[in-house]
Write an enzyme that holds these catalytic residues in place. Structure first.
Site, PDB file in Angstrom:
ATOM      1  N   ASP A  62      -9.737 -45.776 -10.913  1.00 12.46           N
ATOM      2  CA  ASP A  62      -8.967 -44.630 -11.406  1.00 12.46           C
ATOM      3  C   ASP A  62      -7.592 -45.017 -11.923  1.00 12.46           C
ATOM      4  O   ASP A  62      -6.692 -44.174 -12.005  1.00 12.46           O
ATOM      5  CB  ASP A  62      -8.818 -43.589 -10.299  1.00 12.46           C
ATOM      6  CG  ASP A  62      -8.130 -44.154  -9.062  1.00 12.46           C
ATOM      7  OD1 ASP A  62      -8.461 -45.287  -8.659  1.00 12.46           O
ATOM      8  OD2 ASP A  62      -7.270 -43.463  -8.488  1.00 12.46           O
ATOM      9  N   LYS A 174      -8.996 -37.561  -5.356  1.00  5.06           N
ATOM     10  CA  LYS A 174      -8.051 -38.482  -4.716  1.00  5.06           C
ATOM     11  C   LYS A 174      -6.634 -38.105  -5.088  1.00  5.06           C
ATOM     12  O   LYS A 174      -6.344 -37.763  -6.238  1.00  5.06           O
ATOM     13  CB  LYS A 174      -8.320 -39.923  -5.155  1.00  5.06           C
ATOM     14  CG  LYS A 174      -7.407 -40.942  -4.482  1.00  5.06           C
ATOM     15  CD  LYS A 174      -7.421 -42.280  -5.198  1.00  5.06           C
ATOM     16  CE  LYS A 174      -6.046 -42.664  -5.648  1.00  5.06           C
ATOM     17  NZ  LYS A 174      -5.930 -44.020  -6.173  1.00  5.06           N
ATOM     18  N   GLU A 214      -4.669 -39.777   1.109  1.00  5.38           N
ATOM     19  CA  GLU A 214      -4.157 -41.158   0.997  1.00  5.38           C
ATOM     20  C   GLU A 214      -2.632 -41.226   1.071  1.00  5.38           C
ATOM     21  O   GLU A 214      -1.958 -41.182   0.042  1.00  5.38           O
ATOM     22  CB  GLU A 214      -4.635 -41.795  -0.317  1.00  5.38           C
ATOM     23  CG  GLU A 214      -4.179 -43.247  -0.483  1.00  5.38           C
ATOM     24  CD  GLU A 214      -4.575 -43.857  -1.817  1.00  5.38           C
ATOM     25  OE1 GLU A 214      -4.219 -45.035  -2.050  1.00  5.38           O
ATOM     26  OE2 GLU A 214      -5.232 -43.179  -2.626  1.00  5.38           O
ATOM     27  N   GLU A 216      -0.350 -43.893   1.400  1.00  2.00           N
ATOM     28  CA  GLU A 216      -0.306 -45.355   1.438  1.00  2.00           C
ATOM     29  C   GLU A 216       1.028 -45.834   1.993  1.00  2.00           C
ATOM     30  O   GLU A 216       2.083 -45.517   1.452  1.00  2.00           O
ATOM     31  CB  GLU A 216      -0.526 -45.949   0.050  1.00  2.00           C
ATOM     32  CG  GLU A 216      -0.474 -47.480   0.059  1.00  2.00           C
ATOM     33  CD  GLU A 216      -0.784 -48.113  -1.283  1.00  2.00           C
ATOM     34  OE1 GLU A 216      -0.648 -49.352  -1.397  1.00  2.00           O
ATOM     35  OE2 GLU A 216      -1.150 -47.380  -2.219  1.00  2.00           O
ATOM     36  N   LYS A 256      -8.057 -42.356   3.184  1.00  2.00           N
ATOM     37  CA  LYS A 256      -7.868 -43.660   2.543  1.00  2.00           C
ATOM     38  C   LYS A 256      -6.551 -44.241   3.038  1.00  2.00           C
ATOM     39  O   LYS A 256      -5.541 -44.213   2.342  1.00  2.00           O
ATOM     40  CB  LYS A 256      -7.882 -43.528   1.012  1.00  2.00           C
ATOM     41  CG  LYS A 256      -7.824 -44.889   0.302  1.00  2.00           C
ATOM     42  CD  LYS A 256      -8.078 -44.772  -1.191  1.00  2.00           C
ATOM     43  CE  LYS A 256      -7.975 -46.142  -1.860  1.00  2.00           C
ATOM     44  NZ  LYS A 256      -8.314 -46.126  -3.286  1.00  2.00           N
ATOM     45  N   SER A 325     -12.363 -48.540   0.021  1.00  4.95           N
ATOM     46  CA  SER A 325     -12.119 -47.876  -1.256  1.00  4.95           C
ATOM     47  C   SER A 325     -11.194 -48.805  -2.028  1.00  4.95           C
ATOM     48  O   SER A 325      -9.984 -48.615  -2.072  1.00  4.95           O
ATOM     49  CB  SER A 325     -11.476 -46.495  -1.065  1.00  4.95           C
ATOM     50  OG  SER A 325     -11.217 -45.900  -2.324  1.00  4.95           O
ATOM     51  N   TYR A 387      -0.141 -46.785  -9.709  1.00  5.70           N
ATOM     52  CA  TYR A 387      -1.301 -46.578 -10.571  1.00  5.70           C
ATOM     53  C   TYR A 387      -0.882 -45.914 -11.874  1.00  5.70           C
ATOM     54  O   TYR A 387      -1.662 -45.499 -12.636  1.00  5.70           O
ATOM     55  CB  TYR A 387      -2.347 -45.700  -9.847  1.00  5.70           C
ATOM     56  CG  TYR A 387      -3.256 -46.491  -8.942  1.00  5.70           C
ATOM     57  CD1 TYR A 387      -4.536 -46.809  -9.344  1.00  5.70           C
ATOM     58  CD2 TYR A 387      -2.837 -46.914  -7.698  1.00  5.70           C
ATOM     59  CE1 TYR A 387      -5.392 -47.526  -8.510  1.00  5.70           C
ATOM     60  CE2 TYR A 387      -3.684 -47.635  -6.863  1.00  5.70           C
ATOM     61  CZ  TYR A 387      -4.945 -47.943  -7.270  1.00  5.70           C
ATOM     62  OH  TYR A 387      -5.787 -48.661  -6.447  1.00  5.70           O
TER      63      TYR A 387
END
Length: 387
Positions: A62, A174, A214, A216, A256, A325, A387
């Site tokens: 993604d 996500k 998620e 992170e 995640k 993932s 990302y």
């Protein structure tokens, strides 16, 4: 998921009646009940269980067009839609990928894109028994009032986007937000991350998408593994508090998380056994067993390191499906092998399948690490990665 308020009239005895006194008169009271309902509840649970199926995990593909451009630039290709299409076609058409991968997270362009042969990417995935997913956040921006920290935007218009993605074939979503240990993390940043994830999760479920949650915890920093564990406990406590406040169905979500590791610049490295011990302790303390799947992100670990750590966490039974993932930890060798050359597509797909199979074995606790290339052992940490 919609909420409905029901008004129920009933006749209840006076308090004295509960203690055996002779009843005198009944009084009418009104009881207000809030009931959570959704036509998608059963489907959400089924989708989450499908993604969290034995020996399989998620291929994260993604990357935004800008980030995908950086990947293409690393092998000397221009960032054009045709080149992005060619690479994504290579990934989704790898023969037998569905044996090891149960879900694929797509960027919006990919969800609506066709392969180079004119077949919808979503249809190719479904034919491989891979559930299509979609990145729905709008990226990180500076968090005012914090210590140079970030928050994730994208709640505006999320419901309509999720509804459209569902119609296009996506069945899970996500949303990635980040927490930085060197920058605190501040209570403000942790609360913002948790609240944003909870609102997104509720909205996604309302529109038929299983939300991947998620937060992170970035690898950036010189801190040791104990500091990572301390911060992770705070973050996940806050996340689940707000998930509950927003009436999110735990059986219909996936997580995640980051593995609990030392900071990337810490001189004391951790063994896979240490990473597994700390990470599983965190999960047992913070994650309800109602959650069907824990799909770890690799976060810049080398391909082999991410697989070894996952394998160590699956050496005994867990109340959740503990899997992967991965983006770079599945694609790095594949991308380099391809190099943008049509004649290298099969070799690149073989490289992808090798990594997918290795992580499938790790999910089952059967990975040995034998025969891995030196390239697969190279770290991929990038400071402040986005990302």
């Amino acid at each position: 998921m919609a909420s409905a308020t029901l008004l129920k009239s009933s006749f209840l005895p006076k308090k004295t009646d509960w203690f055996g006194a002779r009843p005198t008169a009944n009084r009418q009271v009104t009881v207000s009940l809030t009931v959570r309902a959704s036509s998608y509840a059963d489907e959400l649970v089924k989708t989450a269980k499908t993604v969290a199926s034995p020996g399989r995990g998620i291929l994260a593909m993604d990357e935004s067009n800008a980030t995908c451009g950086k990947r293409l630039a690393s092998i000397g290709l221009e960032n054009t839609e045709a080149n992005r299409q060619a690479y994504r076609t290579l990934l989704v058409t790898a023969p037998g990928l569905g044996n090891y991968v149960s879900g694929a997270i797509l960027f919006e362009e990919t969800l609506y894109q066709s392969t180079v042969d004119g077949k919808k990417m979503v249809d190719v995935l479904v034919e491989q028994s891979i559930v299509p997913g979609i990145k729905v956040d709008k990226g990180l921006v500076p968090l005012a009032g914090s210590n140079d920290e970030s928050w994730c935007q994208g709640l505006d218009g999320l419901a309509s986007r999720c509804a459209a993605y569902y119609q296009q074939g996506a069945r899970f979503a996500k949303w990635r937000t980040v927490v930085s240990i060197p920058n605190g993390p501040s209570a403000l940043a942790v609360k913002e991350a948790a609240w944003g994830l909870a609102r997104y999760a509720a909205i996604a479920q309302d529109n038929g998408l299983v939300p991947i949650v998620e937060p992170e915890i970035l690898l950036d920093g010189e801190h040791g593994i104990d500091r990572t564990f301390e911060v992770a406990q705070k973050v996940w406590a806050e996340v689940f508090f707000y998930l509950a406040e927003n009436n999110v169905l735990f059986e219909g979500i996936l997580l995640k998380p980051s593995m609990v590791t030392p900071g990337a610049e810490c001189k004391e490295r951790a063994t896979p056994e240490q990473v597994a011990s700390y990470t599983l302790k965190l999960l047992h303390r913070r994650i309800p067993p109602a959650v069907p799947g824990i799909m770890f992100l690799s976060g810049g670990q080398s391909e082999v390191e991410a697989t070894l750590n996952l394998n160590a966490m699956n050496q005994g039974p867990n109340p959740w499906h503990v899997s992967f993932s991965y983006a770079r930890a599945l694609q790095n060798t594949c991308l380099k092998t391809w190099g943008g050359r049509p004649e290298n597509v099969k070799a690149a797909q073989d490289a992808l399948l090798t990594r997918a199979k290795a992580n499938s074995l790790a999910q089952l606790g059967k990975y040995t690490g034998e025969g891995e290339s030196a390239e697969a052992k190279e770290g991929m940490y990038v400071k402040n990665y986005s990302y």
